[in-house]
Design an enzyme around this catalytic site. Structure first.
Site, PDB file in Angstrom:
ATOM      1  N   TYR A 101       3.882  18.437 -16.865  1.00  0.00           N
ATOM      2  CA  TYR A 101       3.583  16.938 -17.178  1.00  0.00           C
ATOM      3  C   TYR A 101       3.983  16.208 -18.709  1.00  0.00           C
ATOM      4  CZ  TYR A 101       0.977  15.761 -12.507  1.00  0.00           C
ATOM      5  OH  TYR A 101       0.738  16.074 -11.318  1.00  0.00           O
ATOM      6  N   SER A 281      -1.109  10.713  -4.758  1.00  0.00           N
ATOM      7  CA  SER A 281      -0.378   9.185  -5.017  1.00  0.00           C
ATOM      8  C   SER A 281      -1.242   8.696  -3.941  1.00  0.00           C
ATOM      9  CB  SER A 281       1.177  10.287  -4.249  1.00  0.00           C
ATOM     10  OG  SER A 281       1.912   9.286  -4.032  1.00  0.00           O
ATOM     11  N   LEU A 283      -0.975   5.519  -3.469  1.00  0.00           N
ATOM     12  CA  LEU A 283      -0.823   4.561  -3.547  1.00  0.00           C
ATOM     13  C   LEU A 283       0.916   4.873  -3.644  1.00  0.00           C
ATOM     14  CD1 LEU A 283      -2.145   2.255  -6.338  1.00  0.00           C
ATOM     15  CD2 LEU A 283      -2.538   1.733  -3.767  1.00  0.00           C
ATOM     16  N   PHE A 285       3.262   6.052  -4.926  1.00  0.00           N
ATOM     17  CA  PHE A 285       4.191   6.397  -5.908  1.00  0.00           C
ATOM     18  C   PHE A 285       4.332   3.964  -6.456  1.00  0.00           C
ATOM     19  CE2 PHE A 285       8.206   6.914  -8.666  1.00  0.00           C
ATOM     20  CZ  PHE A 285       7.747   7.800  -9.540  1.00  0.00           C
ATOM     21  N   GLY A 286       3.349   3.573  -6.125  1.00  0.00           N
ATOM     22  CA  GLY A 286       3.249   2.276  -6.403  1.00  0.00           C
ATOM     23  C   GLY A 286       3.613   1.346  -5.452  1.00  0.00           C
ATOM     24  N   LEU A 288       2.834   0.922  -2.512  1.00  0.00           N
ATOM     25  CA  LEU A 288       1.711   0.051  -1.402  1.00  0.00           C
ATOM     26  C   LEU A 288       1.377  -1.135  -1.707  1.00  0.00           C
ATOM     27  CD1 LEU A 288      -0.032   3.252  -0.028  1.00  0.00           C
ATOM     28  CD2 LEU A 288       1.512   1.462   1.433  1.00  0.00           C
ATOM     29  N   THR A 289       1.464  -1.600  -3.504  1.00  0.00           N
ATOM     30  CA  THR A 289       1.064  -3.128  -4.229  1.00  0.00           C
ATOM     31  C   THR A 289       1.337  -3.664  -3.801  1.00  0.00           C
ATOM     32  OG1 THR A 289       2.759  -2.042  -5.955  1.00  0.00           O
ATOM     33  CG2 THR A 289      -0.102  -0.481  -5.665  1.00  0.00           C
ATOM     34  N   GLY A 290       2.954  -3.216  -3.099  1.00  0.00           N
ATOM     35  CA  GLY A 290       4.408  -4.429  -3.171  1.00  0.00           C
ATOM     36  C   GLY A 290       4.819  -4.759  -3.924  1.00  0.00           C
ATOM     37  N   LYS A 291       4.796  -4.114  -5.501  1.00  0.00           N
ATOM     38  CA  LYS A 291       5.657  -4.761  -5.593  1.00  0.00           C
ATOM     39  C   LYS A 291       6.974  -4.445  -6.152  1.00  0.00           C
ATOM     40  CE  LYS A 291       4.549  -0.803  -9.086  1.00  0.00           C
ATOM     41  NZ  LYS A 291       4.092  -0.002 -10.521  1.00  0.00           N
TER      42      LYS A 291
END
Length: 393
Positions: A101, A281, A283, A285-286, A288-291
């Site tokens: 990382y 993961s 969400l 990779f994000g 699932l937030t809908g963004k």
């Protein structure tokens, strides 16, 4: 801030005490086991953090684990410290990182995440924080990690561990994980197992012997797996038992509303082998937030690192996300709250790994602790899953 007193026998009823107290102080009391020998505890606002044993270890880890893979790329050292401080203040005692990382991996940034955590960790009471990191598995693409010759053998593991200890400014790692298997397996959303991709590999018994010596030396406390398969978990566990070597206590695999394959393929194995899941993961990779439903927002991860989210560029994902968002909105939840609450509530999940690039995102993720999904919501979630099963395996 209201304070409640809940008895150990009946946590459904609560007597309001009326006094406002410092949340950080009481959570610190909880995480430091101040309440261990009394029959009642002080709870604040919604739900206080719960702690679970990780596999057969003596590690009592928070049900939320702080992921850190953006530190050194999307987050500065100051921002990293702010996130870590907030996490600790809310009862998180479990921090996950890796030698490779931040991501996406680059030679100029490799190791910065551990360095940032180390600058913070050296100011903490070490035995109150559970640090998990990972050794990179075999990969010819990561040429900047041990000249691209990394594999799970003694020279590589010893070098990786010593470098991680130096960057983290500590003399031991609580949980040392194999980031992905040394042998060939389909990884990160790759399709079905392809026998033509098999290659020579370090025998699992030999790998276990290396980690056993490092545990004896006091450099690591426990061993964990990541991105593993049912066969791999069984082989590690059975060889350890047969040869008197340290048994793996955890597995870090993806699990979310859009990827429930762990429940089908690994839940049974890990239940009977007593291997705790650290779900990464949650969400997706994000997504699932809908963004990302209406395009890629500026400065988002997919905008900054084109192609990095190929694992999630799949048919039916947007339709599934829309379905889950409708359920969340119907019940007065944010999509992130519902997605994280779902993962956290599964019986086979020991700790859910959350990550954020801002304090606001971290606050929203932590607010999922106040959410308990009832049978109606879970049934609605399952109806979307039945229509769009595992779009991002």
């Amino acid at each position: 801030m209201k304070m409640f007193f809940l008895t150990a026998e009946n946590t459904e009823s609560a007597e309001e005490l009326g006094e406002e107290v410092d949340r950080t102080f009481l959570l610190s009391c909880k995480s430091n086991h101040f309440f261990d020998n009394i029959e009642s505890e002080i709870f604040l606002m919604g739900k206080i953090m719960e702690y679970k044993k990780l596999g057969e270890s003596d590690l009592s880890v928070s049900e939320i684990c702080l992921g850190t893979m953006t530190y050194g790329q999307q987050n500065t050292v100051t921002e990293a410290a702010q996130q870590l401080d907030l996490a600790i203040s809310r009862g998180i005692n479990f921090i996950d990182t890796a030698e490779m990382y931040p991501v996406p991996g680059k030679p100029e940034s490799q190791g910065k995440t551990e360095e940032y955590i180390g600058e913070w960790l050296v100011k903490q009471q070490r035995d109150k924080v559970i640090i998990a990191t990972k050794v990179a598995g075999r990969s010819t693409r990561l040429k900047w990690i041990r000249e691209g010759k990394n594999q799970i053998d003694r020279p590589n593991v010893e070098k990786a561990l010593n470098d991680s200890l130096k960057r983290l400014q500590t003399d031991y790692i609580d949980l040392y994980q194999i980031h992905w298997p040394d042998r060939y397996v389909p990884l990160f959303g790759a399709p079905d197992y392809d026998i033509t991709q098999e290659h020579e590999t370090v025998p699992i018994l030999e790998q276990l012997e290396v980690f056993a010596d490092l545990i004896k030396a006091g450099k690591i406390r426990y061993l964990g797996l990541s991105n593993e398969t049912p066969w791999g978990v069984c082989e590690f566990c059975e060889l350890a038992e047969k040869h008197g070597l340290p048994k793996v206590v955890s597995i870090q695999n993806a699990f979310s509303l859009s990827n429930r394959t762990f429940h089908m393929n690994l839940a049974e194995t890990c239940r009977f082998k007593n291997v705790g899941l650290m779900a990464y993961s949650p969400l997706a990779f994000g997504l699932l937030t809908g963004k990302y439903l209406n395009g890629i927002p500026e400065n988002s991860r997919l905008a900054l690192f084109a192609g990095f989210g190929q694992r999630y560029d799949k048919t039916n994902l947007n339709d599934a996300v829309k379905g889950y968002i409708e359920i969340a909105q119907k019940h007065g939840l944010s999509p992130a709250q519902m997605a994280l609450a779902y993962v956290r509530s599964r019986w086979f999940v020991t700790s859910t790994i959350i990550g954020a690039t801002s304090i606001a995102q971290l606050e929203e993720n932590l607010s999922s602790l106040d959410v308990t999904l009832d049978k109606e919501i879970v049934a609605e979630i399952n109806s979307v899953h039945a229509k769009y099963p595992n779009p991002t395996p």
